[in-house]
Motif scaffolding. Structure first.
Motif, PDB file in Angstrom:
ATOM      1  N   THR A 171      71.520  75.460  47.359  1.00 31.94           N
ATOM      2  CA  THR A 171      72.504  74.868  48.244  1.00 31.94           C
ATOM      3  C   THR A 171      72.147  75.077  49.707  1.00 31.94           C
ATOM      4  OG1 THR A 171      73.774  76.896  48.134  1.00 31.94           O
ATOM      5  CG2 THR A 171      74.431  75.129  46.653  1.00 31.94           C
ATOM      6  N   SER A 172      71.170  75.914  49.985  1.00 30.23           N
ATOM      7  CA  SER A 172      70.878  76.203  51.384  1.00 30.23           C
ATOM      8  C   SER A 172      69.422  76.594  51.491  1.00 30.23           C
ATOM      9  CB  SER A 172      71.767  77.341  51.882  1.00 30.23           C
ATOM     10  OG  SER A 172      71.447  78.518  51.184  1.00 30.23           O
ATOM     11  N   ASP A 173      69.059  77.105  52.714  1.00 25.30           N
ATOM     12  CA  ASP A 173      67.667  77.501  52.895  1.00 25.30           C
ATOM     13  C   ASP A 173      67.310  78.633  51.959  1.00 25.30           C
ATOM     14  OD1 ASP A 173      69.364  79.258  54.307  1.00 25.30           O
ATOM     15  OD2 ASP A 173      67.631  80.027  55.385  1.00 25.30           O
ATOM     16  N   HIS A 174      68.278  79.484  51.684  1.00 27.42           N
ATOM     17  CA  HIS A 174      68.021  80.604  50.792  1.00 27.42           C
ATOM     18  C   HIS A 174      68.735  80.306  49.479  1.00 27.42           C
ATOM     19  CE1 HIS A 174      67.865  85.248  50.266  1.00 27.42           C
ATOM     20  NE2 HIS A 174      67.468  84.583  49.206  1.00 27.42           N
ATOM     21  N   TYR A 179      68.928  73.455  58.982  1.00 32.23           N
ATOM     22  CA  TYR A 179      67.968  74.476  59.404  1.00 32.23           C
ATOM     23  C   TYR A 179      66.549  73.914  59.439  1.00 32.23           C
ATOM     24  CZ  TYR A 179      66.338  75.028  54.597  1.00 32.23           C
ATOM     25  OH  TYR A 179      65.789  74.795  53.371  1.00 32.23           O
ATOM     26  N   ASP A 183      63.715  87.514  44.905  1.00 28.29           N
ATOM     27  CA  ASP A 183      64.429  86.255  45.087  1.00 28.29           C
ATOM     28  C   ASP A 183      63.484  85.062  44.993  1.00 28.29           C
ATOM     29  OD1 ASP A 183      66.866  87.379  45.310  1.00 28.29           O
ATOM     30  OD2 ASP A 183      67.151  86.946  47.446  1.00 28.29           O
ATOM     31  N   SER A 184      62.326  85.190  45.652  1.00 26.56           N
ATOM     32  CA  SER A 184      61.397  84.061  45.686  1.00 26.56           C
ATOM     33  C   SER A 184      60.881  83.724  44.297  1.00 26.56           C
ATOM     34  CB  SER A 184      60.212  84.379  46.605  1.00 26.56           C
ATOM     35  OG  SER A 184      60.662  84.533  47.919  1.00 26.56           O
ATOM     36  N   PRO A 195      62.259  70.118  49.496  1.00 26.78           N
ATOM     37  CA  PRO A 195      61.833  68.757  49.853  1.00 26.78           C
ATOM     38  C   PRO A 195      62.269  68.338  51.251  1.00 26.78           C
ATOM     39  CG  PRO A 195      62.554  68.790  47.573  1.00 26.78           C
ATOM     40  CD  PRO A 195      62.871  70.147  48.135  1.00 26.78           C
ATOM     41  N   GLU A 239      63.050  74.794  44.525  1.00 28.99           N
ATOM     42  CA  GLU A 239      63.709  73.485  44.619  1.00 28.99           C
ATOM     43  C   GLU A 239      62.667  72.376  44.705  1.00 28.99           C
ATOM     44  OE1 GLU A 239      66.408  73.014  47.913  1.00 28.99           O
ATOM     45  OE2 GLU A 239      66.635  70.867  47.526  1.00 28.99           O
ATOM     46  N   ALA A 240      61.628  72.616  45.494  1.00 24.00           N
ATOM     47  CA  ALA A 240      60.583  71.595  45.626  1.00 24.00           C
ATOM     48  C   ALA A 240      59.869  71.376  44.297  1.00 24.00           C
ATOM     49  CB  ALA A 240      59.578  72.022  46.701  1.00 24.00           C
ATOM     50  N   ASP A 264      58.047  76.740  46.369  1.00 26.49           N
ATOM     51  CA  ASP A 264      59.503  76.776  46.483  1.00 26.49           C
ATOM     52  C   ASP A 264      60.107  76.180  45.215  1.00 26.49           C
ATOM     53  OD1 ASP A 264      62.034  76.817  48.376  1.00 26.49           O
ATOM     54  OD2 ASP A 264      62.012  74.871  47.360  1.00 26.49           O
ATOM     55  N   LEU A 294      51.099  79.406  53.629  1.00 26.00           N
ATOM     56  CA  LEU A 294      50.891  80.804  53.226  1.00 26.00           C
ATOM     57  C   LEU A 294      49.921  80.929  52.060  1.00 26.00           C
ATOM     58  CD1 LEU A 294      54.520  82.253  53.366  1.00 26.00           C
ATOM     59  CD2 LEU A 294      52.818  82.037  55.180  1.00 26.00           C
TER      60      LEU A 294
END
Lengths: 390, 135
Positions: free
Chosen positions: A326-329, B107, A343-344, B66, A308-309, A306, A383
């Motif tokens: 800013t969000s999950d996506h 979420y 996107d990923s 995170p 952000e991570a 990910d 995954l």
């Protein structure tokens, strides 16, 4: 902290800061260049000398140069000011979605006022071809905009070829050269571009100063965005910041003097980092064009993590991405998505950018930290072991 | 004071997440998994639930930001040693409060509860464990 974000901004070089300091204090050239007294005329002389020297660095003449607050203002002035002047030909602008936001947003402003934007398709490396430009231009197209070096991927456009297409179609070409100054040779008049934007802080100069190349032969006109004292031939009012202008020109001269040597140095650093990351990690993708690439930028996507991570985990590494989380996506880099990245993958990207002060040791340390973080995050993922990307 | 843009609790759980990974197959863990559309974020939870209904151990895996990784780590610590029927009523709101999740990261708590409920559903009930197997 390892700083590999020179495409975002650079530290001001000591020689530049010293030259600027000479124009700021009581014993220096602090006077208003618009004042009709001896100190003012001296300051004006320094500005005009700087203008000539800057013009020489980009293959232009002094009368082609308008000093601005930076590339963002230059881009706005070129597009909004140029559109206002030339709208009688038609209200269409051709540009790519991979442009900097300081190009995209003024164009979207124009779109809200009735202009049409014709989007140039890029190839998978993010490059605009002459065929794509030719296909997008109509009889109503009055402006086209294409950056010389992309700020996220570092790909280099063939501006002379694109400028020929525009000349034949009687379209004015604006070039955002913010990332190119000091990295690549620039020949504004010979390339026959109409307008070109520059910034000082990408090459060891101060923030808050830039320039717009505005061709005088044959003349290109823009309507001013800032009104007032009529400085810069009425095109950009505001007291000229002598120290900033001196800083811009000193930084550009130093960069130009070292350009070829620096090109090799940055290229070695880029190759060194890429080799280590590819050797240390499977499933790494290069975003950009190997054959047409500025050596100061390396943009990579990492499968299976990910974004952000990854950026959070690299806490002691100053790198960048085009993502806004800013969000999950997360809203991933619009530049990479425009190039066809998922996107990923667009989200899980890092832009490393190098400067004169970057060392091989810093690159080695950065490589080890990225390898460790990507391995750690992949090990956390449910995954990665099940479905490693093909 | 952590050097990141994340709250201390999130940062610590993200940087040093305990209880991550998978159990051995012979331990017969029960498993739950929650994912956002297109699998941009995935949280997997494995539980070892004793016949008496006690959750003996929990491990997680996560692909995500995170906050999601921290939520997975927190969830494992929270459920371990507790009874399955008590955990079946765990609500996202409690997790969000415990971790001070910002609104755009709520979420993560929803995914945590979804993975937990799946894992609890996957765990054999006491009756199933004690029922004689067909010969």
């Amino acid at each position: 902290m390892i700083y590999l974000d020179h495409a975002a901004t650079t530290p001001v070089r000591r020689e530049v800061a010293e030259a600027m300091a000479m124009c700021m204090t009581e014993t220096g050239h602090f006077a208003n260049p618009g004042s009709d007294h001896a100190p003012g005329r001296q300051a004006a002389h320094i500005v005009e000398q700087a203008r000539e020297r800057f013009a020489a660095l980009i293959g232009a003449k002094a009368e082609d140069i308008v000093f601005t607050s930076g590339a963002t203002e230059s881009n706005n002035m070129a597009l909004l000011g140029g559109a206002a002047f030339y709208s009688n030909k038609g209200k269409r602008i051709a540009l790519a979605k991979t442009e900097h936001k300081s190009v995209l947003d003024p164009c979207r402003q124009l779109a809200s006022r009735g202009w049409s934007l014709d989007w140039l398709e890029t190839d998978e490396q993010g490059l605009i071809t002459t065929q794509a430009l030719t296909a997008a231009i109509t009889d109503e197209t009055c402006l086209a905009s294409c950056m010389l070096v992309n700020n996220e991927t570092g790909v280099v456009h063939n501006i002379p070829a694109l400028a020929r297409v525009c000349s034949e179609a009687q379209v004015l070409l604006h070039v955002d050269a913010a990332q190119a100054l000091g990295k690549l040779p620039i020949e504004a008049r010979r390339w026959d571009v109409a307008m070109m934007s520059f910034s000082a802080h990408k090459l060891g100069g101060p923030k808050g100063i830039g320039a717009l190349y505005l061709r005088r032969k044959p003349p290109v006109k823009v309507q001013p965005l800032v009104f007032g004292g009529g400085q810069e031939r009425g095109l950009r009012s505001g007291t000229l910041p002598v120290h900033q202008i001196v800083g811009l020109v000193r930084a550009a001269e130093l960069a130009e003097a070292e350009r070829e040597q620096m090109f090799r140095h940055l290229g070695r650093l880029r190759r060194r980092l890429l080799d280590q990351l590819v050797a240390g990690l499977p499933q790494v993708e290069v975003n950009g064009a190997q054959a047409a690439q500025s050596p100061h930028i390396l943009n990579l996507s990492f499968h299976g993590v990910d974004g952000e991570a990854l950026r959070a985990d690299l806490i002691d590494l100053a790198v960048s991405s085009g993502s806004a989380c800013t969000s999950d996506h997360a809203e991933s880099s619009y530049v990479l998505r425009a190039m066809g990245r998922s996107d990923s993958l667009a989200d899980a990207s890092l832009r490393f950018s190098f400067g004169p002060t970057t060392t091989a040791e810093q690159v080695d340390q950065a490589a080890q930290r990225v390898i460790a973080s990507v391995r750690r995050l992949r090990a956390l993922s449910p995954l990665w072991r099940e479905e490693p990307a093909a | 004071m952590n050097p990141s843009a994340y709250p201390d609790k999130i940062w610590k759980l993200f940087r040093e997440p305990r209880r991550h990974g998978c159990f051995e197959a012979e331990q017969k863990p029960s498993r739950g998994r929650a994912a956002t559309p297109a699998s941009h974020a995935v949280l997997q939870l494995e539980l070892l639930v004793a016949p008496d209904g006690r959750i003996d151990d929990a491990l997680f895996q996560a692909l995500g930001c995170p906050y999601l990784i921290a939520t997975g780590a927190w969830l494992c610590a929270h459920v371990t040693g507790r009874r399955r029927d008590a955990m079946a009523t765990l609500e996202p709101r409690l997790i969000a409060e415990q971790l001070d999740l910002p609104a755009v990261k709520r979420y993560c708590a929803v995914m945590a509860v979804e993975a937990l409920n799946q894992a609890l559903d996957d765990a054999p009930t006491v009756e199933a464990v004690s029922a004689p197997t067909a010969e």
